[in-house]
Write a protein that holds these residues in place. Structure first.
Motif, PDB file in Angstrom:
ATOM      1  N   GLN A 323       0.853  -1.121  -0.123  1.00 41.16           N
ATOM      2  CA  GLN A 323       0.227   0.044   0.178  1.00 41.16           C
ATOM      3  C   GLN A 323       0.986   1.336   0.018  1.00 41.16           C
ATOM      4  O   GLN A 323       0.468   2.110  -0.842  1.00 41.16           O
ATOM      5  N   GLU A 324       2.107   1.333   0.448  1.00 38.85           N
ATOM      6  CA  GLU A 324       2.945   2.320   0.687  1.00 38.85           C
ATOM      7  C   GLU A 324       3.326   2.805  -0.893  1.00 38.85           C
ATOM      8  O   GLU A 324       3.567   3.901  -0.940  1.00 38.85           O
ATOM      9  N   HIS A 325       3.438   1.736  -1.528  1.00 37.02           N
ATOM     10  CA  HIS A 325       4.046   2.034  -2.950  1.00 37.02           C
ATOM     11  C   HIS A 325       2.871   1.814  -4.116  1.00 37.02           C
ATOM     12  O   HIS A 325       2.936   1.846  -5.217  1.00 37.02           O
ATOM     13  N   GLY A 326       1.730   1.786  -3.524  1.00 34.02           N
ATOM     14  CA  GLY A 326       0.374   1.604  -4.431  1.00 34.02           C
ATOM     15  C   GLY A 326       0.608   0.540  -5.287  1.00 34.02           C
ATOM     16  O   GLY A 326       0.208   0.407  -6.537  1.00 34.02           O
ATOM     17  N   GLU A 353      -4.391   4.951  -5.882  1.00 34.92           N
ATOM     18  CA  GLU A 353      -4.618   5.650  -4.742  1.00 34.92           C
ATOM     19  C   GLU A 353      -5.551   4.892  -4.089  1.00 34.92           C
ATOM     20  O   GLU A 353      -5.460   5.152  -2.761  1.00 34.92           O
ATOM     21  N   ARG A 356      -4.326   2.126  -1.586  1.00 39.45           N
ATOM     22  CA  ARG A 356      -3.395   2.522  -0.482  1.00 39.45           C
ATOM     23  C   ARG A 356      -4.432   2.687   0.645  1.00 39.45           C
ATOM     24  O   ARG A 356      -4.140   2.712   1.561  1.00 39.45           O
ATOM     25  N   ASN A 357      -5.965   2.881   0.290  1.00 41.89           N
ATOM     26  CA  ASN A 357      -6.931   3.116   1.476  1.00 41.89           C
ATOM     27  C   ASN A 357      -7.648   1.823   1.531  1.00 41.89           C
ATOM     28  O   ASN A 357      -8.675   2.099   2.382  1.00 41.89           O
TER      29      ASN A 357
END
Length: 388
Positions: A323-326, A353, A356-357
């Protein structure tokens, strides 16, 4: 007489047709004798300081029959540098006395410099070149791929066979050229490859994974975090984990014998949630504590809970990096697309994006099926064993 001619006419016509067809066959116009070609088992590519492609090849040197059955085939490493993979191959061919034959390539290595610069142009060459197999296994190397190709294993014939033996054991990630192409051209355009590290002149090991976003390497996963990614991808075929029990010194080792990971998506308002359900069956293969877990129901339950928590922690650690790097190398996007096509259509252009969420909901259940041939800890005096 006319009837006799009519009887032989069909067979005659059929024979003439066969002769004409044979005349049109091209035959082995491009054949080459074995002593005219150089058989390549592995390819390696990296970026030089001059921003050129250095292509290396592991050429097999076959042994003669008189050399004895115990002798292994030798290898010769050759290389060439060019502006593209095709150019580098042409330059490398100029350094070899025989025609390079790539039809037996089983391993492709990308150096970290090239991986971070981008592998898409190199992938195009590899899948377009007619001799290369799309089932070749692909890896990233921490150093120059030539260092891995030059390793001389003690047991295997070549370093290519050494890497394949690691992959075939089922402990590590396996990605072939076809799978890599599909990942890079998929909805998320993210990919993951195993990382190869040289241990010494006779051994190389799989040491973590490399994450790719749009064809460029963006991050590394250490071996522990990489295991969590395997759980997420439902690719844990064989694994061993050691867990300390509470209120007891030493550790207990479990071997995964069966596992299944299921991804269950749901959308609640603006929240996109993924439930990761993992079910695993383990065998207890070593008890280094003083506790007879088979006799204490609470200890067995604790062991299963600790094993489940260990899997959960690994999965969460892996997802944090993704998630940090998508980089959705798990396939969350594909699962949401299948379950919620209308919502996905609105979100697909902003998926990195949104990824990541994504909220994670873990549901892990590890069950210890068997405790081995003995119940109580072996090699320990009976009076010291805890059974309550």
């Amino acid at each position: 007489m006319s009837r006799f001619v009519e009887k032989i006419r069909p067979p005659l016509a059929k024979g003439i047709s066969i002769l004409l067809a044979l005349a049109l066959l091209p035959g082995c116009w491009d054949k080459r004798e074995l002593n005219e070609i150089a058989i390549v088992r592995a390819l390696g590519a990296d970026y030089t300081e001059n921003e050129e492609i250095e292509l290396s090849a592991q050429q097999v040197i076959p042994q003669s029959a008189e050399s004895g059955e115990g002798n292994k085939a030798g290898t010769l490493e050759v290389s060439g540098t060019g502006t593209t993979m095709a150019d580098a191959l042409s330059k490398m061919q100029g350094n070899v006395g025989r025609k390079l034959f790539l039809g037996h390539v089983e391993v492709v290595l990308f150096g970290e410099n090239l991986a971070r610069a981008g592998i898409a142009p190199s992938i195009d060459f590899l899948v377009r070149y007619p001799q290369l197999r799309t089932r070749s296994q692909v890896y990233v190397t921490e150093g120059n791929p030539l260092e891995i190709l030059a390793i001389k294993p003690v047991i295997q014939n070549t370093s290519a066979e050494l890497l394949l033996s690691h992959t075939e054991q089922g402990r590590d990630l396996s990605v072939d050229l076809n799978e890599l192409t599909q990942m890079l051209s998929g909805e998320s355009r993210a990919a993951v490859l195993p990382i190869v590290k040289k241990k010494d002149d006779t051994m190389a090991v799989i040491h973590g994974m490399a994450l790719f976003d749009k064809g460029r390497m963006v991050a590394k996963l250490d071996p522990e975090t990489a295991r969590g990614l395997l759980w997420l991808r439902n690719e844990v075929h064989f694994a061993t984990v050691s867990i300390p029990l509470k209120h007891s010194s030493g550790q207990i080792s479990l071997e995964v014998i069966k596992s299944e990971t299921t991804l269950i998506p749901r959308i609640e308002g603006n929240r996109w949630i993924m439930t990761v359900r993992i079910r695993a069956d383990d065998d207890l293969i070593q008890n280094g504590t003083l506790t007879d877990v088979s006799a204490i129901r609470s200890s067995m339950k604790q062991l299963e809970e600790l094993a489940s928590k260990d899997v959960e922690n690994r999965v969460k650690a892996a997802l944090r990096v993704l998630q940090e790097h998508g980089t959705d190398v798990v396939g969350f996007g594909k699962v949401f697309h299948q379950k919620f096509p209308a919502e996905w259509e609105k979100m697909k252009n902003r998926w990195p994006e949104q990824f990541r969420n994504i909220e994670l909901d873990m549901d892990v259940d590890v069950h210890v099926r068997r405790t081995g041939m003995v119940k109580q800890p072996a090699g320990v005096p009976t009076e010291r064993i805890r059974r309550k």
